[in-house]
Design an enzyme around this catalytic site. Structure first.
Site, PDB file in Angstrom:
ATOM      1  N   SER A   1     -56.638   5.149  33.209  1.00 51.59           N
ATOM      2  CA  SER A   1     -55.780   5.235  32.032  1.00 51.59           C
ATOM      3  C   SER A   1     -56.520   4.922  30.747  1.00 51.59           C
ATOM      4  O   SER A   1     -55.953   5.034  29.657  1.00 51.59           O
ATOM      5  CB  SER A   1     -54.586   4.280  32.193  1.00 51.59           C
ATOM      6  OG  SER A   1     -53.788   4.685  33.278  1.00 51.59           O
TER       7      SER A   1
ATOM      8  N   LYS B   1     -56.418   7.302  27.818  1.00 53.30           N
ATOM      9  CA  LYS B   1     -55.453   7.268  26.709  1.00 53.30           C
ATOM     10  C   LYS B   1     -56.082   6.778  25.406  1.00 53.30           C
ATOM     11  O   LYS B   1     -55.528   7.028  24.335  1.00 53.30           O
ATOM     12  CB  LYS B   1     -54.249   6.402  27.082  1.00 53.30           C
ATOM     13  CG  LYS B   1     -53.435   6.944  28.251  1.00 53.30           C
ATOM     14  CD  LYS B   1     -52.190   6.107  28.488  1.00 53.30           C
ATOM     15  CE  LYS B   1     -51.432   6.582  29.712  1.00 53.30           C
ATOM     16  NZ  LYS B   1     -52.070   6.143  30.970  1.00 53.30           N
TER      17      LYS B   1
ATOM     18  N   SER C   1     -49.074   1.887  28.370  1.00 48.68           N
ATOM     19  CA  SER C   1     -49.901   2.790  29.168  1.00 48.68           C
ATOM     20  C   SER C   1     -49.037   3.904  29.759  1.00 48.68           C
ATOM     21  O   SER C   1     -49.067   4.178  30.954  1.00 48.68           O
ATOM     22  CB  SER C   1     -50.636   2.038  30.282  1.00 48.68           C
ATOM     23  OG  SER C   1     -51.758   2.776  30.724  1.00 48.68           O
TER      24      SER C   1
ATOM     25  N   LYS D   1     -57.578  -1.970  26.253  1.00 52.07           N
ATOM     26  CA  LYS D   1     -56.728  -1.072  27.038  1.00 52.07           C
ATOM     27  C   LYS D   1     -56.923  -1.277  28.527  1.00 52.07           C
ATOM     28  O   LYS D   1     -58.048  -1.390  29.010  1.00 52.07           O
ATOM     29  CB  LYS D   1     -57.065   0.387  26.686  1.00 52.07           C
ATOM     30  CG  LYS D   1     -56.206   1.431  27.394  1.00 52.07           C
ATOM     31  CD  LYS D   1     -54.802   1.448  26.856  1.00 52.07           C
ATOM     32  CE  LYS D   1     -53.912   2.399  27.639  1.00 52.07           C
ATOM     33  NZ  LYS D   1     -53.630   1.923  29.025  1.00 52.07           N
TER      34      LYS D   1
END
Length: 221
Positions: A2, A5, A55, A161
């Site tokens: 992820s 992103k 997320s 993140k």
């Protein structure tokens, strides 16, 4: 993972209008594991925040559709930006990092992306936000807590993140600032979602100790 992103967020900030209104349509509803629903309408800037804090996979696809005429064009944008950043061992295949054999990267490349993204003040503000109240255009709203627990559990953490897929394991791109020094770290394939935070904290601690020892030695010279 992820962490993909981060690239979607960067492109949204560079090419989107944060005041535009975006509707979640059925064709972007790629998973039920999401906080947004078909028919919901958001300001683009709000959805970018929600995507990064939560997320959110569906939010990432919705933003990709908003930014480009079709999904392949957006993937081209992602890979062109990766080439610009000399992420030579990276290829993006979707905007959210969901499993795909053509979606891959390395810790080194993701570190390049992380540092570049953090130069953007809006990006840095988003990923340093531990909590926000997410408003919809129709005045509904819902609470959104950042998935990066280091923001509240690690002194000086300023982002960045989380990520997780079965192939990549539990991942975390993190950044922390102490005494005017900022360290960046990319953790891939940690065993659990919890261990990515504890292991990253240990490595950041080690890094700050090394920086302190270096400065102490320079002062003695």
């Amino acid at each position: 993972a992820s962490l993909t992103k981060m690239m979607t967020c960067l492109l949204a900030l560079e090419h989107g209008n944060m005041a535009d209104t975006l509707e979640i349509t059925n064709d972007v509803f790629v998973t039920r594991d999401t906080r947004v629903q078909p028919g919901d309408r958001y300001e683009v800037g709000i959805l970018v925040n929600e995507m990064m804090l939560q997320s959110d996979n569906v939010a990432a696809v919705a933003l990709a559709k908003y930014l480009s005429a079709d999904s392949l064009s957006f993937i081209d944008m992602m890979n062109s930006k990766a080439a610009y950043l000399h992420m030579d061992s990276t290829h993006f295949a979707n905007p959210n990092g969901m499993p795909n054999d053509s979606n891959y990267s390395t810790a080194r490349d993701l570190l390049k992306l992380t540092r570049y993204c953090m130069y953007d003040s809006v990006f840095a503000q988003i990923v340093s936000t531990p909590f926000m109240d997410v408003p919809l255009v129709d005045k509904r709203h819902f609470p959104c807590t950042n998935t990066n627990l280091l923001l509240t559990d690690y002194e000086g953490c300023i982002g960045v993140k989380t990520g997780y897929t079965r192939q990549a394991g539990a991942c975390l791109a993190s950044a922390a600032t102490r005494n005017g020094i900022t360290l960046y770290l990319v953790m891939l394939k940690s065993k659990t979602r919890a261990s990515r935070f504890s292991e990253s904290a240990l490595l950041l601690d080690y890094g700050f100790r090394q920086v302190a020892a270096y400065h102490e030695q320079k002062q003695k010279e």
